[in-house]
Design an enzyme around this catalytic site. Structure first.
Site, PDB file in Angstrom:
ATOM      1  CE  LYS A 211      -4.329  -1.430   2.673  1.00 27.70           C
ATOM      2  NZ  LYS A 211      -4.609  -2.558   2.116  1.00 27.70           N
ATOM      3  N   GLY A 215      -2.536   4.428  -3.107  1.00 25.76           N
ATOM      4  CA  GLY A 215      -3.320   3.454  -3.785  1.00 25.76           C
ATOM      5  C   GLY A 215      -2.667   2.037  -3.353  1.00 25.76           C
ATOM      6  CD  GLU A 216      -5.740  -1.769  -1.918  1.00 28.02           C
ATOM      7  OE1 GLU A 216      -6.507  -1.741  -0.884  1.00 28.02           O
ATOM      8  OE2 GLU A 216      -6.175  -2.651  -2.856  1.00 28.02           O
ATOM      9  CE  LYS A 230       1.337   3.307  -7.223  1.00 28.57           C
ATOM     10  NZ  LYS A 230       2.637   4.220  -6.966  1.00 28.57           N
ATOM     11  CG  ASP A 331       8.067  10.820  -4.529  1.00 31.45           C
ATOM     12  OD1 ASP A 331       8.655  11.305  -3.516  1.00 31.45           O
ATOM     13  OD2 ASP A 331       6.810  10.089  -4.671  1.00 31.45           O
TER      14      ASP A 331
HETATM   15  P1  ADP Z   1       4.911   4.489  -2.170  1.00 32.52           P
HETATM   16  O1  ADP Z   1       3.647   5.408  -3.059  1.00 32.52           O
HETATM   17  O2  ADP Z   1       4.640   4.453  -0.770  1.00 32.52           O
HETATM   18  O3  ADP Z   1       6.042   5.024  -2.613  1.00 32.52           O
HETATM   19  P2  ADP Z   1       3.966   2.339  -4.159  1.00 32.52           P
HETATM   20  O4  ADP Z   1       2.519   2.645  -4.129  1.00 32.52           O
HETATM   21  O5  ADP Z   1       4.801   2.672  -5.462  1.00 32.52           O
HETATM   22  O6  ADP Z   1       4.738   2.859  -3.091  1.00 32.52           O
HETATM   23  O7  ADP Z   1       4.283   0.912  -3.805  1.00 32.52           O
HETATM   24  C1  ADP Z   1       3.683   0.426  -2.689  1.00 32.52           C
HETATM   25  C2  ADP Z   1       4.537  -0.889  -2.210  1.00 32.52           C
HETATM   26  O8  ADP Z   1       4.215  -1.758  -3.070  1.00 32.52           O
HETATM   27  C3  ADP Z   1       6.093  -0.946  -2.804  1.00 32.52           C
HETATM   28  O9  ADP Z   1       6.964  -0.511  -1.568  1.00 32.52           O
HETATM   29  C4  ADP Z   1       6.510  -2.408  -2.966  1.00 32.52           C
HETATM   30  O10 ADP Z   1       6.603  -2.917  -1.807  1.00 32.52           O
HETATM   31  C5  ADP Z   1       5.149  -2.746  -3.704  1.00 32.52           C
HETATM   32  N1  ADP Z   1       5.498  -2.697  -5.103  1.00 32.52           N
HETATM   33  C6  ADP Z   1       5.140  -1.417  -5.968  1.00 32.52           C
HETATM   34  N2  ADP Z   1       5.466  -1.949  -7.200  1.00 32.52           N
HETATM   35  C7  ADP Z   1       5.730  -3.165  -7.104  1.00 32.52           C
HETATM   36  C8  ADP Z   1       6.230  -4.051  -8.241  1.00 32.52           C
HETATM   37  N3  ADP Z   1       6.285  -3.658  -9.709  1.00 32.52           N
HETATM   38  N4  ADP Z   1       6.434  -5.283  -8.169  1.00 32.52           N
HETATM   39  C9  ADP Z   1       6.321  -5.769  -6.750  1.00 32.52           C
HETATM   40  N5  ADP Z   1       6.027  -4.815  -5.677  1.00 32.52           N
HETATM   41  C10 ADP Z   1       5.877  -3.548  -6.054  1.00 32.52           C
HETATM   42 MG    MG Z   2       5.417   5.494  -5.014  1.00 30.16          MG
END
Ligand code: ADP
Ligand code: MG
Length: 504
Positions: A211, A215-216, A230, A331
């Protein structure tokens, strides 16, 4: 529930065309329902949710597996995306999933019936599908002709794609965006837009893996292969627009940039769902990885050099037909860097990125109200002295943040048997979720930078890394290292016999 091959085929066609027929079972705002629960997460034979689900997942080389359970608005799982390999079923009344088997449905032919509501829907659906195909053909021809008349450059592509993708300019059918989709084909990193849509609708969500603030992220399955989905919350739609726009207009295929597969927007009951589908990396983010792992210096270097290669590729403008504009991330942080199975990093989350094309001196900063992560903000961002009209300024802020990521890596690296716990940058001087003012006091007023572990001096590679961090944190932005310099220095450091091949 029964779905014979013909009905399934037609349903597939309708889904591929992006048409959704109103589901008479679907309430506009229903209370919680009780559902049959049979999946590894069930706490009992039933669960409570906004709707009931049956999910059929077939991983390659194994038997199809069915899961019964609950869906809720937050998870947004109820998308009805049947494919050859995966299938979702959702219903909205108490225990309505109890006797549903998608394995049976896929093999049964429904008995002959007098035309009922469902069949009337399908007849209507067929007519709509036929009309849609005709309209598609005509509009496609018109569009191809228009394209031939008009050779568009980099800006007009961006301008047009952002128009095409705005939900306010679409009807609920969402037909419009893929009618115009070929304007993004050929210039971006991904599949043609129509194919992206079709792929997206063939993905089944399997488990939530993360998360973020907005979003998720789910692991999904597409034809037996894991993909990352995502799902942006509606309050972060601008990040989805931006990321989609960049991936669809810029050729961004690089080992150290997260691989884009598809982007999809669906509209249902006037709520918009925004998906970004990318390669899935089971180690998760560098942030996740560093919580779990300590590093040997060679692995630390491998992570650093690969991340630097990704950043250098983003920052550089490449000219020519296979070229790309310069891109600043804005970012950068360990949560937005992923670790691949070969233990190289790739840079993710382009939702805030800005682009610059030197030839036309065109700076595209997007329209995203989101700001970067405060903990990683450079001093000139915190004291609001950054020259927002100058593209180089954004690259310099990336370098500040990159230095902080190097510091996070370095703390987790074992030297002389010593290593520290994972901590985020400035953990010792600001509270959790620091405010802008907290960060400004530390970074601008007190001019603090993270403490570099003394033990790094004992290792030639890590002492060079330490020096690099200092040069990323110069208060004067233009004095900082460039991504290219960082990449080259790190590559030189990794020139050892066991240097991993294929980095950059
Ligand atoms: P934030 O917005 O908090 O930086 P994201 O929303 O991009 O993080 O992603 C949340 C979490 O989901 C990441 O920290 C990671 O653990 C997991 N994640 C994101 N993208 C991927 C991916 N392509 N493959 C595997 N895990 C992912
Ligand atoms: Mg992110």
């Amino acid at each position: 529930m029964t779905l014979g091959p013909c009905r399934r085929g037609l349903l597939m066609l309708l889904l591929a065309l992006g048409l959704t027929l109103g589901d008479p079972e679907e309430p506009s705002q229903g209370p919680q329902v009780t559902c049959t629960c049979k999946n590894p997460h069930c706490r009992g034979p039933t669960c409570q949710g906004s709707w009931c689900t049956v999910v059929l997942v077939q991983e390659q080389g194994s038997h199809p597996q069915e899961y019964w359970g609950c869906g809720n608005k937050h998870q947004e799982l109820c998308k009805g995306r049947p494919t050859e390999f995966v299938n979702h079923y959702c219903c909205y009344s108490s225990l309505c999933n109890h006797n549903v088997s998608l394995v049976l449905a896929a093999t049964q032919t429904p008995p002959e019936q007098t035309p009922g509501y469902g069949q009337r829907r399908l007849i209507l659906g067929s007519m709509l599908a036929f009309l849609a195909v005709m309209a598609l053909g005509a509009l496609g021809l018109w569009h191809i002709r228009r394209r031939q008349e008009k050779q568009r450059g980099f800006h007009s592509d961006l301008g047009e794609s952002s128009l095409i993708l705005k939900p306010s300019e679409q009807g609920d059918s969402m037909l419009g965006d893929f009618l115009d989709s070929d304007c993004t084909t050929g210039s971006g990193s991904g599949l043609p837009f129509l194919v992206q849509r079709t792929v997206a609708r063939q993905v089944a969500l399997v488990e939530c893996v993360g998360k973020g603030r907005y979003g998720e992220v789910w692991r999904g399955l597409w034809h037996g292969e894991s993909v990352a989905v995502k799902i942006f919350s509606s309050r972060d739609e601008q990040s989805w627009f931006r990321e989609t726009e960049i991936y669809n207009t810029v050729l961004l295929r690089h080992d150290n940039i997260l691989g884009f597969i598809a982007s999809d927007m669906t509209s249902r009951n006037s709520s918009t769902q925004l998906w970004l589908i990318t390669h899935y990396h089971e180690h998760g983010s560098l942030y996740d990885f560093l919580q779990r792992q300590t590093l040997e210096p060679q692995l630390a270097l491998k992570l650093a050099v690969s991340a630097a290669c990704g950043l250098a590729h983003l920052h550089v403008e490449i000219f020519g037909t296979q070229g790309k504009p310069a891109i600043a991330h804005r970012d950068l942080k360990s949560r937005n860097v992923l670790v691949k199975s070969n233990l190289q990093c790739c840079i993710a989350d382009l939702g805030l990125a800005v682009m610059h094309s030197q030839g036309s001196d065109y700076l595209d900063i997007g329209h995203n109200p989101r700001v970067g992560t405060k903990r990683y903000m450079a001093p000139e961002v915190l004291d609001e002295q950054i020259r927002t009209d100058c593209f180089e300024s954004y690259k310099w802020t990336d370098i500040w943040a990159f230095g902080l990521v190097l510091w996070e890596i370095a703390r987790r690296t074992v030297v002389n048997g010593i290593v520290e716990d994972y901590r985020p940058p400035f953990y010792d001087v600001v509270p959790n979720d620091p405010s802008f003012e907290d960060m400004k006091k530390v970074v601008c007023v007190d001019q603090q930078t993270p403490t570099i572990p003394i033990r790094l001096a004992a290792d030639p590679v890590l002492s060079a890394l330490a020096q690099m961090m200092r040069e990323c944190w110069y208060p004067s932005p233009s004095a900082r290292l460039t991504a290219l310099r960082i990449k080259k220095t790190l590559q030189k450091l990794s020139h050892s016999p066991e240097k991993p091949k294929g980095i950059c």
